[in-house]
Write a protein that holds these residues in place. Structure first.
Motif, PDB file in Angstrom:
ATOM      1  N   PHE A   1       0.824  -1.210   0.000  1.00 31.82           N
ATOM      2  CA  PHE A   1       0.000   0.000   0.000  1.00 31.82           C
ATOM      3  C   PHE A   1       0.856   1.258   0.000  1.00 31.82           C
ATOM      4  O   PHE A   1       0.549   2.220  -0.720  1.00 31.82           O
ATOM      5  N   PHE A   2       1.904   1.285   0.790  1.00 26.37           N
ATOM      6  CA  PHE A   2       2.727   2.497   0.886  1.00 26.37           C
ATOM      7  C   PHE A   2       3.454   2.767  -0.434  1.00 26.37           C
ATOM      8  O   PHE A   2       3.621   3.925  -0.827  1.00 26.37           O
ATOM      9  N   LEU A   3       3.877   1.709  -1.115  1.00 30.10           N
ATOM     10  CA  LEU A   3       4.495   1.897  -2.427  1.00 30.10           C
ATOM     11  C   LEU A   3       3.470   2.451  -3.417  1.00 30.10           C
ATOM     12  O   LEU A   3       3.776   3.374  -4.186  1.00 30.10           O
ATOM     13  N   PHE A   4       2.263   1.897  -3.388  1.00 29.78           N
ATOM     14  CA  PHE A   4       1.212   2.392  -4.269  1.00 29.78           C
ATOM     15  C   PHE A   4       0.916   3.860  -3.997  1.00 29.78           C
ATOM     16  O   PHE A   4       0.800   4.673  -4.926  1.00 29.78           O
ATOM     17  N   PHE A   5       0.790   4.223  -2.735  1.00 27.25           N
ATOM     18  CA  PHE A   5       0.449   5.597  -2.384  1.00 27.25           C
ATOM     19  C   PHE A   5       1.590   6.550  -2.740  1.00 27.25           C
ATOM     20  O   PHE A   5       1.349   7.661  -3.233  1.00 27.25           O
ATOM     21  N   ALA A   6       2.837   6.120  -2.521  1.00 27.86           N
ATOM     22  CA  ALA A   6       3.983   6.976  -2.845  1.00 27.86           C
ATOM     23  C   ALA A   6       4.090   7.213  -4.347  1.00 27.86           C
ATOM     24  O   ALA A   6       4.304   8.352  -4.798  1.00 27.86           O
ATOM     25  N   LEU A   7       3.916   6.160  -5.140  1.00 30.33           N
ATOM     26  CA  LEU A   7       4.026   6.317  -6.591  1.00 30.33           C
ATOM     27  C   LEU A   7       2.814   7.061  -7.156  1.00 30.33           C
ATOM     28  O   LEU A   7       2.944   7.780  -8.153  1.00 30.33           O
ATOM     29  N   SER A   8       1.657   6.916  -6.517  1.00 28.20           N
ATOM     30  CA  SER A   8       0.500   7.714  -6.929  1.00 28.20           C
ATOM     31  C   SER A   8       0.749   9.193  -6.634  1.00 28.20           C
ATOM     32  O   SER A   8       0.379  10.069  -7.429  1.00 28.20           O
TER      33      SER A   8
ATOM     34  N   VAL B   1       0.062   0.869 -11.508  1.00 28.62           N
ATOM     35  CA  VAL B   1      -1.146   0.551 -10.739  1.00 28.62           C
ATOM     36  C   VAL B   1      -1.574  -0.895 -10.976  1.00 28.62           C
ATOM     37  O   VAL B   1      -1.865  -1.628 -10.027  1.00 28.62           O
ATOM     38  N   ARG B   2      -1.596  -1.317 -12.230  1.00 28.06           N
ATOM     39  CA  ARG B   2      -1.985  -2.704 -12.513  1.00 28.06           C
ATOM     40  C   ARG B   2      -0.981  -3.680 -11.935  1.00 28.06           C
ATOM     41  O   ARG B   2      -1.351  -4.761 -11.465  1.00 28.06           O
ATOM     42  N   GLY B   3       0.295  -3.319 -11.963  1.00 29.31           N
ATOM     43  CA  GLY B   3       1.309  -4.208 -11.404  1.00 29.31           C
ATOM     44  C   GLY B   3       1.167  -4.381  -9.906  1.00 29.31           C
ATOM     45  O   GLY B   3       1.294  -5.493  -9.380  1.00 29.31           O
ATOM     46  N   ILE B   4       0.892  -3.284  -9.194  1.00 32.26           N
ATOM     47  CA  ILE B   4       0.784  -3.363  -7.737  1.00 32.26           C
ATOM     48  C   ILE B   4      -0.537  -3.996  -7.327  1.00 32.26           C
ATOM     49  O   ILE B   4      -0.571  -4.894  -6.475  1.00 32.26           O
ATOM     50  N   LEU B   5      -1.643  -3.560  -7.926  1.00 32.68           N
ATOM     51  CA  LEU B   5      -2.954  -4.062  -7.510  1.00 32.68           C
ATOM     52  C   LEU B   5      -3.165  -5.511  -7.916  1.00 32.68           C
ATOM     53  O   LEU B   5      -3.570  -6.336  -7.088  1.00 32.68           O
ATOM     54  N   LEU B   6      -2.907  -5.859  -9.171  1.00 34.76           N
ATOM     55  CA  LEU B   6      -3.263  -7.179  -9.680  1.00 34.76           C
ATOM     56  C   LEU B   6      -2.149  -8.214  -9.522  1.00 34.76           C
ATOM     57  O   LEU B   6      -2.435  -9.389  -9.283  1.00 34.76           O
ATOM     58  N   LYS B   7      -0.893  -7.777  -9.675  1.00 32.55           N
ATOM     59  CA  LYS B   7       0.214  -8.731  -9.632  1.00 32.55           C
ATOM     60  C   LYS B   7       0.982  -8.717  -8.313  1.00 32.55           C
ATOM     61  O   LYS B   7       1.686  -9.677  -8.002  1.00 32.55           O
ATOM     62  N   GLY B   8       0.894  -7.613  -7.575  1.00 37.03           N
ATOM     63  CA  GLY B   8       1.618  -7.524  -6.315  1.00 37.03           C
ATOM     64  C   GLY B   8       3.110  -7.347  -6.478  1.00 37.03           C
ATOM     65  O   GLY B   8       3.889  -7.733  -5.598  1.00 37.03           O
ATOM     66  N   VAL B   9       3.555  -6.765  -7.606  1.00 40.48           N
ATOM     67  CA  VAL B   9       4.991  -6.589  -7.843  1.00 40.48           C
ATOM     68  C   VAL B   9       5.493  -5.346  -7.119  1.00 40.48           C
ATOM     69  O   VAL B   9       4.719  -4.515  -6.647  1.00 40.48           O
ATOM     70  N   GLY B  10       6.826  -5.214  -7.066  1.00 41.03           N
ATOM     71  CA  GLY B  10       7.449  -4.091  -6.367  1.00 41.03           C
ATOM     72  C   GLY B  10       8.356  -3.296  -7.273  1.00 41.03           C
ATOM     73  O   GLY B  10       8.297  -3.387  -8.511  1.00 41.03           O
ATOM     74  N   LEU B  11       9.243  -2.529  -6.649  1.00 40.53           N
ATOM     75  CA  LEU B  11      10.145  -1.662  -7.401  1.00 40.53           C
ATOM     76  C   LEU B  11      11.123  -2.437  -8.268  1.00 40.53           C
ATOM     77  O   LEU B  11      11.624  -1.911  -9.257  1.00 40.53           O
ATOM     78  N   ASP B  12      11.410  -3.687  -7.900  1.00 34.61           N
ATOM     79  CA  ASP B  12      12.327  -4.472  -8.709  1.00 34.61           C
ATOM     80  C   ASP B  12      11.795  -4.717 -10.110  1.00 34.61           C
ATOM     81  O   ASP B  12      12.556  -4.958 -11.046  1.00 34.61           O
ATOM     82  N   VAL B  13      10.467  -4.628 -10.275  1.00 32.74           N
ATOM     83  CA  VAL B  13       9.833  -4.790 -11.584  1.00 32.74           C
ATOM     84  C   VAL B  13       9.440  -3.439 -12.182  1.00 32.74           C
ATOM     85  O   VAL B  13       9.559  -3.236 -13.389  1.00 32.74           O
ATOM     86  N   LEU B  14       9.034  -2.517 -11.328  1.00 30.70           N
ATOM     87  CA  LEU B  14       8.446  -1.255 -11.798  1.00 30.70           C
ATOM     88  C   LEU B  14       9.441  -0.109 -11.873  1.00 30.70           C
ATOM     89  O   LEU B  14       9.046   1.015 -12.213  1.00 30.70           O
ATOM     90  N   TRP B  15      10.694  -0.344 -11.587  1.00 29.25           N
ATOM     91  CA  TRP B  15      11.643   0.769 -11.455  1.00 29.25           C
ATOM     92  C   TRP B  15      11.771   1.589 -12.737  1.00 29.25           C
ATOM     93  O   TRP B  15      11.925   2.813 -12.683  1.00 29.25           O
ATOM     94  N   ILE B  16      11.697   0.946 -13.903  1.00 29.47           N
ATOM     95  CA  ILE B  16      11.853   1.680 -15.154  1.00 29.47           C
ATOM     96  C   ILE B  16      10.704   2.670 -15.345  1.00 29.47           C
ATOM     97  O   ILE B  16      10.895   3.793 -15.848  1.00 29.47           O
TER      98      ILE B  16
END
Length: 373
Positions: A258-265, A333-348
């Motif tokens: 949640f905190f990653l989602f809120f920070a990136l939002s 958003v789709r990565g965090i909500l549906l897949k549960g991935v983190g910065l290791d996937v979303l960093w780009i």
């Protein structure tokens, strides 16, 4: 304690507090940031759905046998086809399809049972093809249902050398709203952030307070950030509102942090606000802001993947969408909500948003002092 007080005891934070007080006193502005996003999320969440349901089916059953009734039962066993009427002639069926009273018409021949017993039976299907997308999907549904019916009728089956087992990851039920809602969240935040920040800048021009700000000894970036932070804090409530509606109304899962989602939002909100401020420095009236926002936001939304998948676009537009901040945010958003991935996937995608923020801020800072010329 003294260090903290000294940190906040400067002109920049004074401007931030002033901006917060201005937003707090503007009740109409708060209502605009609350009611429209709620309505847009609910409306788009239900309206943007490619699944076809409740197609009106009409039948002329000349056979009136057990096999024909089983076929109709198989076709109406779910909510895809609704048996609207049973007719007695092809002419009446054709007329109702023509008038739009029926979407699908089926004619079962009188020798249906006999032909099934010997070799194969042919049924005639009328589909209203005005809506080509609906017609194509309905055709696929009918083929699937008839194939399932044929499998049940087959008395002997030859085992297949290869058996397929499908597993749908992240969205087992293939629920369309799970795909659309993250896109709608980004769409609504983009519209609200860009338009609200641009209108605030132009309003400062109209009431004459912008000239006062430009006369202060504050740096350009301090004035801009003092406008961005209060609005970002207020718009963060829209993020929570959108997430709550997605979870409670549409059942969209939340599998990530949640905190990653809120920070990136929050990061994306700053991108949208900085773009809006840039539009505000270009525009000279609120009417011009609305027109400029429409001109900018429509291409952003259309090439973001919020409504149609990016993979369905021509190759040129797929490449062009990489320069669209909304595409990167929707992927996050789709990565965090549906897949549960983190910065290791979303960093780009995070780096892309930071890049957009810096570009918009640098251009906005350069134009800020010159916008009254």
């Amino acid at each position: 304690m003294k260090f903290i007080l000294r940190l906040f005891d400067n002109l920049f934070w004074t401007l931030v507090i002033k901006g917060l007080n201005q937003l707090r006193r503007n009740k109409q502005f708060i209502v605009i940031l609350t009611i429209p996003p709620t309505l847009q999320l609910i409306l788009y969440g239900f309206a943007l759905n490619p699944d076809i349901r409740n197609l009106k089916l009409g039948v002329v059953d000349y056979a009136q046998v057990q096999e024909s009734r089983e076929l109709l039962a198989a076709m109406t066993s779910n909510n895809i086809f609704i048996l609207e009427s049973i007719l007695t002639s092809e002419k009446n069926l054709s007329r109702q399809v023509e008038e739009g009273a029926l979407d699908i018409g089926i004619i079962i021949p009188p020798d249906f049972s006999r032909k099934l017993a010997t070799k194969s039976a042919t049924i005639q299907v009328f589909i209203d093809g005005v809506n080509a997308n609906t017609a194509g999907i309905a055709n696929n549904y009918i083929n699937q249902m008839v194939q399932a019916y044929n499998n049940r009728l087959a008395s002997t089956q030859i085992s297949s050398p290869v058996l397929l087992q499908f597993v749908f990851l992240y969205n087992p039920g293939l629920t369309s709203s799970w795909f659309f809602l993250p896109g709608v969240m980004g769409l609504v935040l983009t519209l609200i952030a860009t338009l609200a920040s641009a209108v605030l800048v132009v309003r400062e021009k109209d009431i004459g307070t912008l000239e006062q700000l430009l006369m202060t000894p504050s740096a350009n970036w301090e004035i801009l950030l003092s406008k961005m932070l209060p609005l970002g804090i207020l718009l963060s409530g829209d993020v929570l509102l959108a997430l709550t509606l997605a979870r409670l109304v549409f059942g969209v899962p939340f599998r990530g942090n949640f905190f990653l989602f809120f920070a990136l939002s929050g990061l994306y909100l700053l991108v949208g606000i900085s773009l809006g401020i840039l539009l505000g420095t270009i525009s000279r009236s609120q009417q011009q802001v609305v027109l400029m926002s429409f001109f900018i936001n429509v291409p952003i939304i259309q090439t973001s993947g919020a409504i149609a998948p990016v993979e369905a676009m021509p190759p040129f537009f797929q490449i062009l969408s990489l320069f669209n901040p909304l595409r990167h945010y929707i992927t996050i958003v789709r990565g965090i909500l549906l897949k549960g991935v983190g910065l290791d996937v979303l960093w780009i995608h995070v780096l892309a948003l930071i890049g957009f923020l810096l570009v918009f801020l640098l251009i906005g800072i350069r134009r800020f002092r010159n916008q009254l010329i």
